[in-house]
Write a protein that holds these residues in place. Structure first.
Motif, mmCIF file in Angstrom:
data_model
loop_
_atom_site.group_PDB
_atom_site.id
_atom_site.type_symbol
_atom_site.label_atom_id
_atom_site.label_comp_id
_atom_site.label_asym_id
_atom_site.label_seq_id
_atom_site.Cartn_x
_atom_site.Cartn_y
_atom_site.Cartn_z
ATOM 1 N N VAL A 55 2.732 3.837 -1.931
ATOM 2 C CA VAL A 55 2.900 4.258 -3.332
ATOM 3 C C VAL A 55 4.201 5.032 -3.503
ATOM 4 O O VAL A 55 4.936 4.839 -4.461
ATOM 5 C CB VAL A 55 1.733 5.159 -3.794
ATOM 6 C CG1 VAL A 55 1.845 5.437 -5.282
ATOM 7 C CG2 VAL A 55 0.412 4.540 -3.483
ATOM 8 N N ILE A 92 4.017 7.496 1.556
ATOM 9 C CA ILE A 92 2.667 7.921 1.190
ATOM 10 C C ILE A 92 1.883 6.666 0.828
ATOM 11 O O ILE A 92 2.294 5.894 -0.053
ATOM 12 C CB ILE A 92 2.686 8.873 -0.033
ATOM 13 C CG1 ILE A 92 3.605 10.077 0.217
ATOM 14 C CG2 ILE A 92 1.276 9.290 -0.416
ATOM 15 C CD1 ILE A 92 3.108 11.111 1.163
ATOM 16 N N LYS A 147 -1.287 7.607 -10.703
ATOM 17 C CA LYS A 147 -1.418 6.917 -9.411
ATOM 18 C C LYS A 147 -1.517 7.929 -8.290
ATOM 19 O O LYS A 147 -2.147 7.681 -7.269
ATOM 20 C CB LYS A 147 -0.178 6.056 -9.171
ATOM 21 C CG LYS A 147 -0.104 4.823 -10.019
ATOM 22 C CD LYS A 147 0.190 3.612 -9.147
ATOM 23 C CE LYS A 147 -0.154 2.338 -9.858
ATOM 24 N NZ LYS A 147 0.884 1.913 -10.783
ATOM 25 N N VAL A 148 -0.826 9.060 -8.485
ATOM 26 C CA VAL A 148 -0.787 10.082 -7.446
ATOM 27 C C VAL A 148 -0.969 11.445 -8.091
ATOM 28 O O VAL A 148 -0.410 11.718 -9.146
ATOM 29 C CB VAL A 148 0.585 10.072 -6.709
ATOM 30 C CG1 VAL A 148 0.597 11.112 -5.591
ATOM 31 C CG2 VAL A 148 0.904 8.700 -6.160
ATOM 32 N N THR A 179 -5.045 8.998 -4.607
ATOM 33 C CA THR A 179 -3.920 9.292 -3.717
ATOM 34 C C THR A 179 -3.437 10.712 -4.023
ATOM 35 O O THR A 179 -3.092 11.010 -5.167
ATOM 36 C CB THR A 179 -2.769 8.294 -3.944
ATOM 37 O OG1 THR A 179 -3.298 6.972 -3.879
ATOM 38 C CG2 THR A 179 -1.675 8.476 -2.910
ATOM 39 N N SER A 216 0.805 -1.212 0.000
ATOM 40 C CA SER A 216 0.000 0.000 0.000
ATOM 41 C C SER A 216 0.848 1.277 0.000
ATOM 42 O O SER A 216 0.308 2.365 -0.013
ATOM 43 C CB SER A 216 -0.950 -0.008 1.188
ATOM 44 O OG SER A 216 -0.200 -0.064 2.365
ATOM 45 N N SER A 272 -1.345 4.374 -0.465
ATOM 46 C CA SER A 272 -2.346 4.388 -1.529
ATOM 47 C C SER A 272 -3.720 4.810 -1.004
ATOM 48 O O SER A 272 -4.145 4.370 0.069
ATOM 49 C CB SER A 272 -2.419 2.968 -2.101
ATOM 50 O OG SER A 272 -3.390 2.921 -3.091
ATOM 51 N N GLY A 273 -4.391 5.655 -1.763
ATOM 52 C CA GLY A 273 -5.764 6.038 -1.421
ATOM 53 C C GLY A 273 -5.880 7.076 -0.327
ATOM 54 O O GLY A 273 -6.985 7.387 0.110
ATOM 55 N N THR A 274 -4.750 7.630 0.100
ATOM 56 C CA THR A 274 -4.801 8.628 1.182
ATOM 57 C C THR A 274 -4.568 10.036 0.638
ATOM 58 O O THR A 274 -4.005 10.223 -0.444
ATOM 59 C CB THR A 274 -3.735 8.357 2.261
ATOM 60 O OG1 THR A 274 -2.431 8.456 1.670
ATOM 61 C CG2 THR A 274 -3.915 6.982 2.879
ATOM 62 N N THR A 275 -5.006 11.018 1.429
ATOM 63 C CA THR A 275 -4.693 12.416 1.147
ATOM 64 C C THR A 275 -3.729 12.907 2.222
ATOM 65 O O THR A 275 -4.022 12.808 3.415
ATOM 66 C CB THR A 275 -5.966 13.277 1.163
ATOM 67 O OG1 THR A 275 -6.820 12.840 0.107
ATOM 68 C CG2 THR A 275 -5.635 14.754 0.962
ATOM 69 N N THR A 276 -2.590 13.395 1.764
ATOM 70 C CA THR A 276 -1.583 13.943 2.672
ATOM 71 C C THR A 276 -1.530 15.443 2.446
ATOM 72 O O THR A 276 -1.350 15.882 1.301
ATOM 73 C CB THR A 276 -0.190 13.339 2.360
ATOM 74 O OG1 THR A 276 -0.287 11.911 2.447
ATOM 75 C CG2 THR A 276 0.862 13.861 3.314
#
Ligand code: ADP
Ligand code: MG
Length: 256
Positions: A7, A30, A172-173, A204, A5, A32-36
């Motif tokens: 990325v 970082i 992907k990002v 992401t 997970s 996958s699927g998250t907001t930073t």
């Protein structure tokens, strides 16, 4: 969390400009699927860090892996899996940036702005790229602007085109560098709401922003930078209620 997970993985990243250190020993994963959301005072290295992630700037040392493939590595520590230049380009097209000042092509229509890279870089047919472009532009509420030129659009509309253009690369990002800082206040929300939707859909995203409400509501993780260092990585409820450093405390509530 398993490795699958992660990325983007950044290890011991340093960057200097002519000997002036701008990023110092940055380490972060970082997922996958998250907001930073990256917060921090002006000049703390936020843009330089984002630009290193998609290779607009080259790190002075350290390692960046995208999906496990090394894209940035110092000559001192060449002990990882190195990618061929073709593989590198592929990895880099997986990471798209949305800029503060939109960076649209002025001589291309809205739809052409969105389709040019999929056609030229990804080798999509014109029909295929246009179909996807129309879908993306509809998603951001610009289906009636396909054939106009950027100069006829408001700032908020331009930024929504820029987001569609980035999405057209099926990255992907998505990286955002202060995407609402150049907008009049009444246009900020139309862009943030598109970004909220993307976060909800599992995109992401790494977002440099001064929009504290957005960061607080949407981020899975807050990264606080100061003078080239990551000072804190916390979930928003921790960062905003109980920041771990005095510098972050001052940043959130200046003068208190
Ligand atoms: P932020 O985005 O947090 O405001 P930046 O990453 O833009 O910070 O800048 C961090 C530091 O690096 C600043 O001191 C800035 O002047 C310097 N810097 C950024 N880009 C360059 C460059 N291309 N050449 C020299 N110095 C730079
Ligand atoms: Mg900046």
């Amino acid at each position: 969390m398993d490795d699958q997970s992660i990325v983007i993985s950044v290890k011991n990243l340093n960057k200097d400009f002519d000997g002036v250190e701008v990023l110092r020993d940055i380490n972060i994963d970082i997922l996958s699927g998250t907001t930073t959301c990256i917060l921090g005072p002006s000049g703390s290295g936020k843009s330089t860090f984002l630009r290193c992630l998609n290779w607009l700037e080259h790190p002075s040392s350290g390692e960046i892996r995208i999906d496990g493939v090394v894209i940035g590595q110092s000559s001192k520590k060449a002990n990882g899996k190195r990618a061929s230049s073709r593989a590198l380009n592929k990895v880099r097209t997986n990471i798209c940036m949305v800029f503060q000042h939109f960076a649209l092509w002025p001589h291309l229509t809205v739809l052409e702005n969105v389709t040019i890279a999929p056609i030229n870089v990804l080798g999509r047919s014109k029909i295929e790229a246009e179909q996807m472009g129309k879908t993306l532009l509809k998603r951001v509420g610009l289906e009636d602007k396909l054939h106009v030129y950027p100069h006829t659009l408001s700032g908020g509309q331009k930024q929504r085109v820029a987001i569609s253009r980035a999405l057209a690369m099926e990255p992907k990002v998505l990286l955002f560098d202060e995407p609402t800082s150049a907008l009049d206040p009444e246009m900020v929300n139309e862009v943030l709401s598109v970004m909220r939707e993307l976060a909800k859909d599992g995109m992401t995203m790494v977002v440099v922003t001064h929009e504290m409400n957005f960061a607080s509501d949407v981020a899975d993780s807050i990264v606080f930078m100061d003078r080239g260092l990551i000072r804190e990585v916390s979930p928003p409820e921790v960062f905003f209620n109980n920041p771990q450093t005095e510098r972050a405390r001052q940043f959130i509530a200046p003068g208190c």
